[in-house]
Design an enzyme around this catalytic site. Structure first.
Site, PDB file in Angstrom:
ATOM      1  N   HIS A  15       0.672   1.524  10.334  1.00  0.00           N
ATOM      2  CA  HIS A  15       0.795   0.836   9.042  1.00  0.00           C
ATOM      3  C   HIS A  15      -0.226  -0.287   8.908  1.00  0.00           C
ATOM      4  O   HIS A  15      -0.049  -1.190   8.104  1.00  0.00           O
ATOM      5  CB  HIS A  15       2.208   0.274   8.853  1.00  0.00           C
ATOM      6  CG  HIS A  15       3.247   1.330   8.647  1.00  0.00           C
ATOM      7  ND1 HIS A  15       4.584   1.057   8.517  1.00  0.00           N
ATOM      8  CD2 HIS A  15       3.150   2.679   8.554  1.00  0.00           C
ATOM      9  CE1 HIS A  15       5.262   2.186   8.354  1.00  0.00           C
ATOM     10  NE2 HIS A  15       4.413   3.183   8.389  1.00  0.00           N
ATOM     11  N   CYS A  34     -12.573 -13.771  -1.065  1.00  0.00           N
ATOM     12  CA  CYS A  34     -13.624 -13.218  -0.212  1.00  0.00           C
ATOM     13  C   CYS A  34     -14.740 -14.247  -0.062  1.00  0.00           C
ATOM     14  O   CYS A  34     -15.245 -14.760  -1.062  1.00  0.00           O
ATOM     15  CB  CYS A  34     -14.166 -11.937  -0.847  1.00  0.00           C
ATOM     16  SG  CYS A  34     -15.635 -11.296  -0.014  1.00  0.00           S
ATOM     17  N   CYS A  53     -17.976 -12.670  -1.999  1.00  0.00           N
ATOM     18  CA  CYS A  53     -18.052 -12.422  -3.450  1.00  0.00           C
ATOM     19  C   CYS A  53     -16.937 -13.090  -4.253  1.00  0.00           C
ATOM     20  O   CYS A  53     -16.971 -13.084  -5.481  1.00  0.00           O
ATOM     21  CB  CYS A  53     -18.082 -10.925  -3.733  1.00  0.00           C
ATOM     22  SG  CYS A  53     -16.478 -10.115  -3.554  1.00  0.00           S
ATOM     23  N   GLY A  62      13.679   0.512  18.385  1.00  0.00           N
ATOM     24  CA  GLY A  62      13.753  -0.393  17.231  1.00  0.00           C
ATOM     25  C   GLY A  62      13.232   0.195  15.936  1.00  0.00           C
ATOM     26  O   GLY A  62      12.722  -0.524  15.094  1.00  0.00           O
ATOM     27  N   SER A 115      14.494   2.978  12.795  1.00  0.00           N
ATOM     28  CA  SER A 115      15.548   3.857  12.293  1.00  0.00           C
ATOM     29  C   SER A 115      14.952   5.187  11.823  1.00  0.00           C
ATOM     30  O   SER A 115      15.682   6.030  11.293  1.00  0.00           O
ATOM     31  CB  SER A 115      16.327   3.170  11.170  1.00  0.00           C
ATOM     32  OG  SER A 115      15.433   2.604  10.257  1.00  0.00           O
TER      33      SER A 115
HETATM   34 ZN   LIG Z   1     -16.137  -9.480  -1.348  1.00  0.00          ZN
END
Ligand SMILES: [Zn+2]
Length: 245
Positions: free
Chosen positions: A117, A149, A152, A189, A191
């Site tokens: 994930h 960022c 940018c 841990g 489910s």
């Molecule tokens: Zn950027």
């Protein structure tokens, strides 16, 4: 006795691959998502955890992530993380596949960690691709409600998989390969409700491997597991390590 049985399964059935979920990190003070006291009882995932919500209102979503990062900044690996790292050092665990984004396996010393994930290790810019490390994101958050960022100025996105986003392909492939090669898949841990990890035990079983589960609360694989422990992760895994002397 039960930890002894788990230790024997691990000894006899190699390679052993471990699959961990939120239940491994709750002992480090990190709330889980789906339990009755979990994060989703306070935050609607549709408003804070989908890519659509992020694109619509990134500052609102960062209000949620800033609080989580604050918790993660203070969290330390617990006995479960340390025990799994120790089992890997002793050649008894091949890899840890984790749903957790908290980096605690890595910080505990685990080397083969597959983060299906994503992770809070970095946040990235969806425009220019710049990636910013956790500590820098935390300091950016001290000056702004959402981190811009540095190159940018667009608001960064945490490199965790949000609902509606594609899963990281290389990690998913690696996790499925590991599950197929595992003589024992040890679930700790989790489910096993969330894809893609919900599909991993079936891969192991179809390839002739065994499944063991240490979890508080039921899982869809309980009746097919060789060993099913309703127990806290830290205490159980510490005892397992002790059985190896
Ligand atoms: Zn950027």
């Amino acid at each position: 006795m039960t930890a002894l049985r788990l230790a024997e399964l691990i000894r006899k059935h190699q390679p052993c691959v471990v699959l961990t979920g939120a239940g491994v990190s709750t002992e480090s003070g990190i709330p889980d998502f789906r339990s009755p006291t979990g994060i989703w009882t306070r935050y609607d995932p549709m408003e804070y955890a989908t890519i659509e919500a992020f694109l619509r209102d990134p500052v609102k979503v960062w209000d949620f992530y800033a609080k989580r990062l604050e918790v993660l900044k203070e969290a330390e690996p617990n006995a479960a993380h340390l025990a799994l790292a120790e089992l890997e050092r002793r050649g008894l665990v091949r890899a840890v596949v984790t749903q957790n984004i908290d980096r605690l396996h890595e910080r505990a010393g685990s080397r083969e960690v597959v983060e299906v994930h994503g992770s809070v290790r970095t946040s990235s810019c969806l425009d220019c691709g710049d990636a910013v490390a956790f500590d820098e994101v935390v300091s950016l958050l001290a000056d702004a409600p959402a981190p811009p960022c540095p190159r940018c100025g667009r608001i960064l996105k945490p490199d965790v998989v949000m609902f509606g986003e594609a899963m990281p392909e290389a990690e998913i492939d690696r996790a499925y390969d590991l599950a197929r090669e595992a003589a024992l898949l040890l679930v700790v841990g989790s489910s096993l409700e969330v894809w893609p990890v919900a599909g991993l035990p079936q891969e192991t079983l179809d390839s002739g491997g065994l499944v063991a589960i240490v979890n508080q609360g039921p899982t869809p694989y309980d009746h097919r597991a060789d060993l099913r422990l309703e127990a806290a992760a830290g205490e159980t895994l510490t005892e397992v390590v002790r059985h190896f002397g």
